[in-house]
Design a protein around this motif. Structure first.
Motif, mmCIF file in Angstrom:
data_model
loop_
_atom_site.group_PDB
_atom_site.id
_atom_site.type_symbol
_atom_site.label_atom_id
_atom_site.label_comp_id
_atom_site.label_asym_id
_atom_site.label_seq_id
_atom_site.Cartn_x
_atom_site.Cartn_y
_atom_site.Cartn_z
ATOM 1 N N ASP A 60 116.840 33.399 -68.519
ATOM 2 C CA ASP A 60 116.598 34.066 -67.236
ATOM 3 C C ASP A 60 115.757 33.184 -66.317
ATOM 4 O O ASP A 60 115.975 33.136 -65.105
ATOM 5 N N LEU A 61 114.774 32.507 -66.909
ATOM 6 C CA LEU A 61 113.948 31.583 -66.140
ATOM 7 C C LEU A 61 114.727 30.326 -65.779
ATOM 8 O O LEU A 61 114.711 29.880 -64.621
ATOM 9 N N ALA A 62 115.408 29.742 -66.759
ATOM 10 C CA ALA A 62 116.144 28.506 -66.513
ATOM 11 C C ALA A 62 117.212 28.696 -65.443
ATOM 12 O O ALA A 62 117.431 27.801 -64.612
ATOM 13 N N ASP A 63 117.867 29.852 -65.434
ATOM 14 C CA ASP A 63 118.901 30.109 -64.431
ATOM 15 C C ASP A 63 118.338 30.038 -63.014
ATOM 16 O O ASP A 63 119.020 29.583 -62.087
ATOM 17 N N GLN A 64 117.102 30.495 -62.843
ATOM 18 C CA GLN A 64 116.497 30.426 -61.513
ATOM 19 C C GLN A 64 116.294 28.975 -61.080
ATOM 20 O O GLN A 64 116.391 28.655 -59.897
ATOM 21 N N PHE A 65 115.997 28.121 -62.047
ATOM 22 C CA PHE A 65 115.728 26.725 -61.718
ATOM 23 C C PHE A 65 116.994 25.865 -61.739
ATOM 24 O O PHE A 65 116.925 24.644 -61.605
ATOM 25 N N ARG A 66 118.148 26.492 -61.929
ATOM 26 C CA ARG A 66 119.424 25.783 -61.836
ATOM 27 C C ARG A 66 120.152 26.092 -60.533
ATOM 28 O O ARG A 66 121.123 25.435 -60.190
ATOM 29 N N ASP A 81 113.752 21.989 -72.741
ATOM 30 C CA ASP A 81 114.896 22.179 -73.631
ATOM 31 C C ASP A 81 116.100 22.756 -72.894
ATOM 32 O O ASP A 81 117.230 22.279 -73.039
ATOM 33 N N LEU A 82 115.868 23.790 -72.102
ATOM 34 C CA LEU A 82 116.983 24.509 -71.497
ATOM 35 C C LEU A 82 117.547 23.807 -70.274
ATOM 36 O O LEU A 82 118.746 23.910 -69.998
ATOM 37 N N LEU A 83 116.706 23.091 -69.540
ATOM 38 C CA LEU A 83 117.188 22.406 -68.340
ATOM 39 C C LEU A 83 117.625 20.982 -68.610
ATOM 40 O O LEU A 83 118.266 20.350 -67.772
ATOM 41 N N ALA A 84 117.251 20.479 -69.795
ATOM 42 C CA ALA A 84 117.595 19.098 -70.172
ATOM 43 C C ALA A 84 117.135 18.107 -69.118
ATOM 44 O O ALA A 84 117.814 17.119 -68.806
ATOM 45 N N ARG A 85 115.984 18.394 -68.531
ATOM 46 C CA ARG A 85 115.362 17.442 -67.616
ATOM 47 C C ARG A 85 113.856 17.625 -67.714
ATOM 48 O O ARG A 85 113.382 18.685 -68.144
ATOM 49 N N PRO A 86 113.083 16.625 -67.350
ATOM 50 C CA PRO A 86 111.635 16.690 -67.573
ATOM 51 C C PRO A 86 110.981 17.831 -66.796
ATOM 52 O O PRO A 86 111.416 18.210 -65.706
ATOM 53 N N THR A 125 108.203 29.797 -56.482
ATOM 54 C CA THR A 125 107.672 30.313 -57.743
ATOM 55 C C THR A 125 108.687 31.238 -58.382
ATOM 56 O O THR A 125 109.262 32.108 -57.718
ATOM 57 N N SER A 126 108.914 31.079 -59.661
ATOM 58 C CA SER A 126 109.876 31.932 -60.362
ATOM 59 C C SER A 126 109.378 33.367 -60.400
ATOM 60 O O SER A 126 108.173 33.628 -60.424
ATOM 61 N N ASP A 127 110.314 34.310 -60.417
ATOM 62 C CA ASP A 127 109.916 35.696 -60.639
ATOM 63 C C ASP A 127 110.271 36.158 -62.049
ATOM 64 O O ASP A 127 110.099 37.327 -62.386
ATOM 65 N N ALA A 128 110.765 35.230 -62.880
ATOM 66 C CA ALA A 128 110.949 35.542 -64.301
ATOM 67 C C ALA A 128 109.569 35.665 -64.923
ATOM 68 O O ALA A 128 108.700 34.824 -64.707
#
Length: 722
Positions: free
Chosen positions: A670-676, A698-703, A642-645
């Motif tokens: 900040d959120l997208a960076d956690q998921f990268r 949009d930010l991750l360019a994946r579904p 789970t993200s902490d953003a």
């Protein structure tokens, strides 16, 4: 500016993290908040009589009280006090009220040397800047920037390289000025009416020096600072430091009963122990506050204890700081109420749209002020003061006088998303191709401020409602629910709605989809309160009979669930609101309840260790229901991170608006960076809210997917299995 933004983000997040840690150590945190709110509510209700009692107490102690109607009166009185004292130098401790009055400028016009003694305030005085934060005024200044400022202004003998160097230099410099001062000016965090006692809450002790080094003490405070008794201070002492900076208690809590009595300060005395003649003046400032007290929607602003928790918890404030997210004096979420009350709607309207209504500040506020509602009401009032405009065709069948004819076209567009959604689905896929054409995007950006960098929603020809009507639902006589098809679930992300129906049916529930989908969230976010109320009444007309017939209401979209649980209290009559709030549930809250009460978990997909990265919605966290999603997924065998953003930054229409797109993306990064990062970059990304899903895609360019879509096999219909 980039360095300033980084400093604001780092410091506010540090304060916010400290708040989490500090309040976690309080067993009675919520009870303390309730107690503090009750004290403030009572004080504001009885304010006229408490002001009379305070005046009597201070005068009995030998002090003088002056009630100023506005800034000009307050400044004139202080100028006279300083002149009578022969004051050439005034030293001041931190006071937002004197910032509101612009007292320093008024005294400087008389040739008085005014010196701020709070370190942050002094830094800004040297830099000739205004505070950017209610508690930490120089939060936007890095240590390096302050060192450069001092080097340029004072040319010190030794280089000022560390924080300790800077602090020691400031202490020496200010000590000389304090010792030579004639008058000391402070604010007051609280004023006890029964005794005339004032509380000063500081981190540096400079307020104590300001009082003890001078024979004339002027305290300047808004009338809202009055509380009934000294005993009423107890919850505030526990809460103010924890809420503002994450400290269990601030470094200095000074209680003074001027002109001399104090359990915490020692005044200079002669050999007999007599402290001599001390002159004390309490300047109480109205400046719009008593009018705010009579305003049902702005009154709660007066409960504010100036702790800054709303700023620290706000993702947009973390990005832009108080010079952008603020008015003439006040900053952050609560600033809209203050600026509207003491300066006017024009000032409040300049930054009001930076509040997205995410509600994260509600739980952070130690007195439970409904800050998003105050921002919404002010937005509505600003809307009603605008000049004439077009796009009246987007009124969606509501009363023609529901909103002003001059409502800003951008707000009218986003506020009436229900109309666009119906048209979009009715004409899909043509509507999607036309809307995405380059000339159309350019026109929308130029005329409506819809940023062309943001992907537009893709409308489905078959709505969730139409899909539900065209199938034979599972019939279960023991449990019957209606699934509220919010606008996105009904018209755009129908897959999540279908998955929700299938998951509930798999757990033995009959599911109906009512013929209503526009909750009022879209117009409410634009400050279109009348339109939102119309939608709320439509929803209530459709859903309350279902609840009264014994059916539960299950809501997929967290922002709509929050609307039913929170904002509908402002939009509907009490009985209707309470019925709808008690009878409605967030989707995973409901699924969790089914599983806890005997539903077969094996009817849902076995996660079998599938790796998932999950982000919960802001308003889920406000309501405390975010835990159910993670609990259900984990129970079904998914490996969940789970993200902490704390915010995705999209916030509905906010992320589409050209003027806020960059802020939205900066928050979302900040959120997208956690998921990268390694370990989460290969996980299936799921999020509960529409805005979160859009931003992540949009930010991750994946579904990205709604978590309920993981619980049923793709495309499976469970009707035949029940």
């Amino acid at each position: 500016m980039a360095a300033e933004g980084e400093a604001v983000a780092e410091n506010t997040r540090g304060f916010n993290d400290g708040r989490y840690e500090s309040v976690a150590a309080l067993e009675d945190y919520e009870a303390l908040k309730d107690e503090a709110r009750a004290v403030k509510a009572d004080a504001v209700e009885r304010l006229p009589e408490l002001l009379d009692e305070l005046r009597a107490s201070v005068e009995e102690n030998g002090g003088t009280v002056y009630l100023a109607d506005d800034a000009a009166e307050a400044n004139e009185y202080v100028r006279e006090v300083v002149a009578d004292a022969g004051g050439d130098r005034v030293v001041k401790s931190k006071s937002m009220t004197t910032e509101e009055l612009e007292l320093n400028g008024a005294l400087a016009a008389d040739g008085v040397d005014v010196v701020e003694t709070d370190l942050g305030e002094w830094v800004l005085q040297v830099a000739d800047e205004a505070p950017s934060h209610i508690v930490a005024p120089a939060i936007h200044k890095s240590r390096e920037a302050i060192a450069e400022l001092f080097e340029a202004r004072f040319d010190p003998d030794e280089p000022l390289e560390t924080a300790a160097d800077l602090t020691a230099f400031a202490r020496r410099t200010l000590a000389e000025r304090i010792a030579d001062a004639d008058v000391g000016v402070t604010g007051a965090n609280f004023l006890a009416a029964d005794s005339g006692t004032m509380a000063l809450v500081t981190s540096e002790g400079n307020a104590r020096k300001t009082v003890t080094a001078t024979d004339t003490h002027v305290a300047v405070a808004g009338v809202e600072k009055v509380i009934p008794t000294v005993e009423d201070l107890a919850p505030f002492v526990e809460l103010i430091g924890r809420s503002g900076t994450g400290q269990d208690i601030t470094s200095y809590v000074s209680l003074l009963t001027p002109p001399v009595d104090s359990p915490t300060l020692e005044f200079d005395a002669d050999e007999t122990g007599d402290p001599g003649d001390r002159d004390f003046h309490l300047v109480l400032v109205d400046n719009g506050r008593l009018a705010m007290r009579e305003d049902d929607d702005l009154r709660e602003t007066l409960y504010c204890i100036r702790c800054s928790a709303c700023s620290n918890s706000c993702a947009n404030f973390q990005q832009v700081g108080g010079h952008v997210f603020g008015g003439e004096t006040y900053s952050g979420g609560i600033a809209t109420g203050w600026e509207a009350g003491v300066e006017g709607l024009d000032t409040a309207g300049e930054f009001n749209d930076l509040c997205t209504g995410c509600s994260r500040c509600v739980n952070a506020c130690p007195v439970g002020i409904d800050i998003p509602w105050i921002n919404t009401v002010v937005r509505d009032r600003v809307n009603r003061g605008e000049t004439a405009g077009g796009f009246d065709f987007l009124v969606d069948g509501l009363a023609p006088d529901a909103e002003p004819a001059g409502l800003d076209p951008q707000k009218r567009l986003f506020g009436n998303f229900a109309t666009l959604a119906r048209l979009g689905s009715a004409t899909a896929p043509l509507s999607n191709r036309v809307a995405d054409a380059a000339p159309v995007r350019a026109l929308m950006e130029r005329t409506l401020g819809v940023d062309r960098r943001r992907e537009l929603p893709t409308f489905e020809r078959e709505t969730l409602r139409a899909w539900a009507d065209g199938r034979a639902p599972v019939v279960n006589p023991d449990r019957d629910v209606v699934l509220f098809p919010d606008l996105y679930t009904n018209h755009v992300r129908t897959d999540r709605g279908k998955a929700a129906v299938r998951a509930l049916e798999a757990l033995g529930v009959s599911v109906g989809v009512p013929d209503v989908s526009a909750s009022g969230r879209a117009p409410l976010s634009q400050g279109m309160v009348a339109t939102a109320r119309e939608y709320a009444e439509r929803v209530a007309d459709a859903l309350v009979p279902e609840i009264e017939a014994g059916r539960d209401v299950v809501v997929v979209e967290p922002s709509d669930h929050a609307l039913f649980q929170r904002e509908y209290e402002r939009l509907l009559d009490e009985d209707t609101y309470e019925t709808l709030a008690a009878g409605s549930y967030e989707l995973f809250e409901y699924i969790y309840g089914l599983l806890e009460n005997g539903a077969d978990p094996e009817a849902l997909v076995d996660g079998d260790g599938r790796r998932v990265a999950y982000h919960s919605h802001c308003q889920q966290r406000t309501l405390g229901v975010e835990r159910y999603t993670e609990a259900v997924l984990t129970d079904r065998g998914f490996d969940v991170v789970t993200s902490d953003a704390e915010c995705c930054g999209m916030a509905g229409s906010f992320g589409y608006k050209r003027e806020y797109y960059d802020v939205s993306v900066a928050v979302g990064e900040d959120l997208a960076d956690q998921f990268r990062t390694d370990g989460t970059g290969d996980r299936t990304v799921v999020a509960s809210g529409t805005s979160c899903l859009e931003q992540l895609a949009d930010l991750l360019a994946r579904p990205s997917r709604h978590p309920v879509e993981l619980l049923v096999p793709d495309g499976r219909d469970v009707r035949s299995e029940n």
